[in-house]
Write a protein that holds these residues in place. Structure first.
Motif, PDB file in Angstrom:
ATOM      1  N   LEU A  78       0.832  -1.214   0.000  1.00 59.31           N
ATOM      2  CA  LEU A  78       0.000   0.000   0.000  1.00 59.31           C
ATOM      3  C   LEU A  78       0.858   1.252   0.000  1.00 59.31           C
ATOM      4  O   LEU A  78       0.620   2.192  -0.769  1.00 59.31           O
ATOM      5  CB  LEU A  78      -0.920   0.003   1.223  1.00 59.31           C
ATOM      6  CG  LEU A  78      -1.791   1.250   1.403  1.00 59.31           C
ATOM      7  CD1 LEU A  78      -2.895   1.285   0.356  1.00 59.31           C
ATOM      8  CD2 LEU A  78      -2.379   1.313   2.805  1.00 59.31           C
ATOM      9  N   VAL A  79       1.874   1.286   0.854  1.00 64.11           N
ATOM     10  CA  VAL A  79       2.734   2.461   0.954  1.00 64.11           C
ATOM     11  C   VAL A  79       3.588   2.617  -0.306  1.00 64.11           C
ATOM     12  O   VAL A  79       3.699   3.724  -0.856  1.00 64.11           O
ATOM     13  CB  VAL A  79       3.619   2.375   2.217  1.00 64.11           C
ATOM     14  CG1 VAL A  79       4.697   3.463   2.196  1.00 64.11           C
ATOM     15  CG2 VAL A  79       2.758   2.511   3.466  1.00 64.11           C
ATOM     16  N   VAL A  80       4.164   1.521  -0.779  1.00 67.82           N
ATOM     17  CA  VAL A  80       5.035   1.618  -1.954  1.00 67.82           C
ATOM     18  C   VAL A  80       4.258   2.096  -3.176  1.00 67.82           C
ATOM     19  O   VAL A  80       4.682   3.021  -3.881  1.00 67.82           O
ATOM     20  CB  VAL A  80       5.724   0.275  -2.243  1.00 67.82           C
ATOM     21  CG1 VAL A  80       6.440   0.314  -3.597  1.00 67.82           C
ATOM     22  CG2 VAL A  80       6.720  -0.068  -1.140  1.00 67.82           C
ATOM     23  N   PHE A  81       3.115   1.491  -3.443  1.00 65.26           N
ATOM     24  CA  PHE A  81       2.380   1.819  -4.664  1.00 65.26           C
ATOM     25  C   PHE A  81       1.473   3.046  -4.497  1.00 65.26           C
ATOM     26  O   PHE A  81       1.368   3.856  -5.423  1.00 65.26           O
ATOM     27  CB  PHE A  81       1.569   0.611  -5.127  1.00 65.26           C
ATOM     28  CG  PHE A  81       2.391  -0.441  -5.806  1.00 65.26           C
ATOM     29  CD1 PHE A  81       2.493  -0.477  -7.186  1.00 65.26           C
ATOM     30  CD2 PHE A  81       3.087  -1.381  -5.066  1.00 65.26           C
ATOM     31  CE1 PHE A  81       3.261  -1.438  -7.815  1.00 65.26           C
ATOM     32  CE2 PHE A  81       3.868  -2.345  -5.682  1.00 65.26           C
ATOM     33  CZ  PHE A  81       3.964  -2.373  -7.071  1.00 65.26           C
ATOM     34  N   GLY A  82       0.818   3.153  -3.354  1.00 63.16           N
ATOM     35  CA  GLY A  82      -0.058   4.303  -3.141  1.00 63.16           C
ATOM     36  C   GLY A  82       0.729   5.583  -2.928  1.00 63.16           C
ATOM     37  O   GLY A  82       0.608   6.546  -3.695  1.00 63.16           O
ATOM     38  N   CYS A  83       1.558   5.598  -1.881  1.00 63.21           N
ATOM     39  CA  CYS A  83       2.373   6.781  -1.607  1.00 63.21           C
ATOM     40  C   CYS A  83       3.398   6.998  -2.719  1.00 63.21           C
ATOM     41  O   CYS A  83       3.723   8.144  -3.052  1.00 63.21           O
ATOM     42  CB  CYS A  83       3.080   6.631  -0.262  1.00 63.21           C
ATOM     43  SG  CYS A  83       1.955   6.574   1.153  1.00 63.21           S
ATOM     44  N   GLY A  84       3.886   5.903  -3.303  1.00 65.95           N
ATOM     45  CA  GLY A  84       4.849   6.026  -4.389  1.00 65.95           C
ATOM     46  C   GLY A  84       4.267   6.722  -5.598  1.00 65.95           C
ATOM     47  O   GLY A  84       4.936   7.542  -6.246  1.00 65.95           O
ATOM     48  N   LEU A 140       5.103  -2.034  10.886  1.00 65.69           N
ATOM     49  CA  LEU A 140       6.373  -2.510  10.329  1.00 65.69           C
ATOM     50  C   LEU A 140       6.333  -2.492   8.808  1.00 65.69           C
ATOM     51  O   LEU A 140       7.293  -2.061   8.145  1.00 65.69           O
ATOM     52  CB  LEU A 140       6.670  -3.927  10.830  1.00 65.69           C
ATOM     53  CG  LEU A 140       7.129  -4.049  12.286  1.00 65.69           C
ATOM     54  CD1 LEU A 140       7.249  -5.520  12.676  1.00 65.69           C
ATOM     55  CD2 LEU A 140       8.458  -3.332  12.509  1.00 65.69           C
ATOM     56  N   GLY A 141       5.225  -2.947   8.235  1.00 67.62           N
ATOM     57  CA  GLY A 141       5.083  -2.948   6.776  1.00 67.62           C
ATOM     58  C   GLY A 141       5.144  -1.553   6.200  1.00 67.62           C
ATOM     59  O   GLY A 141       5.809  -1.315   5.172  1.00 67.62           O
ATOM     60  N   ALA A 142       4.462  -0.607   6.855  1.00 65.95           N
ATOM     61  CA  ALA A 142       4.475   0.777   6.376  1.00 65.95           C
ATOM     62  C   ALA A 142       5.861   1.394   6.471  1.00 65.95           C
ATOM     63  O   ALA A 142       6.283   2.152   5.592  1.00 65.95           O
ATOM     64  CB  ALA A 142       3.480   1.613   7.178  1.00 65.95           C
ATOM     65  N   THR A 143       6.592   1.056   7.528  1.00 66.20           N
ATOM     66  CA  THR A 143       7.929   1.602   7.716  1.00 66.20           C
ATOM     67  C   THR A 143       8.897   1.060   6.665  1.00 66.20           C
ATOM     68  O   THR A 143       9.667   1.817   6.050  1.00 66.20           O
ATOM     69  CB  THR A 143       8.458   1.277   9.130  1.00 66.20           C
ATOM     70  OG1 THR A 143       7.546   1.812  10.097  1.00 66.20           O
ATOM     71  CG2 THR A 143       9.835   1.865   9.348  1.00 66.20           C
ATOM     72  N   VAL A 144       8.841  -0.238   6.431  1.00 66.23           N
ATOM     73  CA  VAL A 144       9.702  -0.834   5.411  1.00 66.23           C
ATOM     74  C   VAL A 144       9.316  -0.308   4.028  1.00 66.23           C
ATOM     75  O   VAL A 144      10.174   0.002   3.194  1.00 66.23           O
ATOM     76  CB  VAL A 144       9.623  -2.374   5.451  1.00 66.23           C
ATOM     77  CG1 VAL A 144      10.401  -2.987   4.287  1.00 66.23           C
ATOM     78  CG2 VAL A 144      10.167  -2.893   6.775  1.00 66.23           C
ATOM     79  N   GLY A 145       8.014  -0.185   3.782  1.00 66.33           N
ATOM     80  CA  GLY A 145       7.547   0.349   2.504  1.00 66.33           C
ATOM     81  C   GLY A 145       8.052   1.760   2.260  1.00 66.33           C
ATOM     82  O   GLY A 145       8.497   2.103   1.156  1.00 66.33           O
ATOM     83  N   ALA A 146       8.008   2.594   3.306  1.00 66.72           N
ATOM     84  CA  ALA A 146       8.513   3.966   3.176  1.00 66.72           C
ATOM     85  C   ALA A 146      10.022   3.967   2.947  1.00 66.72           C
ATOM     86  O   ALA A 146      10.542   4.788   2.183  1.00 66.72           O
ATOM     87  CB  ALA A 146       8.161   4.773   4.422  1.00 66.72           C
ATOM     88  N   GLY A 147      10.717   3.028   3.592  1.00 64.99           N
ATOM     89  CA  GLY A 147      12.156   2.912   3.373  1.00 64.99           C
ATOM     90  C   GLY A 147      12.481   2.550   1.932  1.00 64.99           C
ATOM     91  O   GLY A 147      13.446   3.066   1.349  1.00 64.99           O
TER      92      GLY A 147
END
Length: 220
Positions: free
Chosen positions: A17-23, A92-99
């Protein structure tokens, strides 16, 4: 083992979600000019949920959002131990995704971190509360009957798209404390200062949706 698999599924779903949405938001922006960037970002968040719902949804329910997990707990569909496990996995998933996003686009993009509307905590809090309530109520409703299971992922994804279409112009749309936490952690500055609003408002909106559903559900 089944609980562990559910937590891993939540970790993966929130990361995606973070990688594709925020990305998407970080890459193309959220410009309302011709509606392109704005709508594409809203669709990216919605489509991620559709994709994850039909891949990991049968394992964990595809909450990928602490506000959804809290609502499920309030509505009596999840115990407190699983709630804690889901929330840890989601953050944890959101943090790794943001990283991962930092490695791809860098922090200058802003990482689609949420921001206060006109600098107002109260207005931003109210907007996020309403958006989360509407979104989570839709999740509770469409997952309440087995006959809805075939379309649940699509309905939830479209509901998330809907609240993004409305909310992006105001706060960037959070409705998800984990989604806000990851980007803000790396973006720092104003994003980190505004983070409490985007943590508390969605959780309160989710809790209210859970209480509302307890009242509305006539099959309990």
């Amino acid at each position: 083992m089944n609980n562990l698999k559910a937590y891993v599924a939540e970790f993966i779903g929130t990361l995606v979600l973070v990688v594709f949405g925020c990305g998407t938001a970080a890459t193309i922006g959220t410009s309302s000019e011709a509606g392109t960037g704005y709508l594409l970002t809203a669709l990216a968040f919605g489509l991620v949920i559709v994709a994850m719902a039909y891949s990991v949804g049968n394992i964990s329910g595809c909450h990928v959002n602490p506000a959804v997990s809290l609502a499920m707990t309030v509505a009596g569909r999840m115990d407190i131990v699983d709630f804690a496990g889901y929330v840890v996995a989601q953050f944890l998933g959101a943090t790794v995704g943001a990283g991962i996003l930092v490695a791809i686009v860098g922090t200058d993009s802003g990482l689609a971190a949420n921001s206060l509307y006109n600098g107002s905590i109260l207005a931003s809090f109210l907007i996020e509360l309403i958006l989360t309530f509407v979104f989570v109520l839709a999740v509770l409703g469409v997952t309440s009957r087995s006959e809805f299971s075939a379309v649940a992922g699509l309905v939830i994804g479209l509901s998330l798209t809907l609240v993004h279409i409305f909310g992006i112009a105001y706060t960037g749309t959070s409705v998800n404390p984990a989604r806000s936490f990851g980007p803000a952690l790396f973006a720092g500055g104003d994003a980190l200062k505004a983070l409490p609003c985007f943590m508390i408002a969605p959780l309160l909106g989710g809790a209210l949706a859970g209480v509302c559903w307890l009242f509305l559900d006539d099959e309990r």
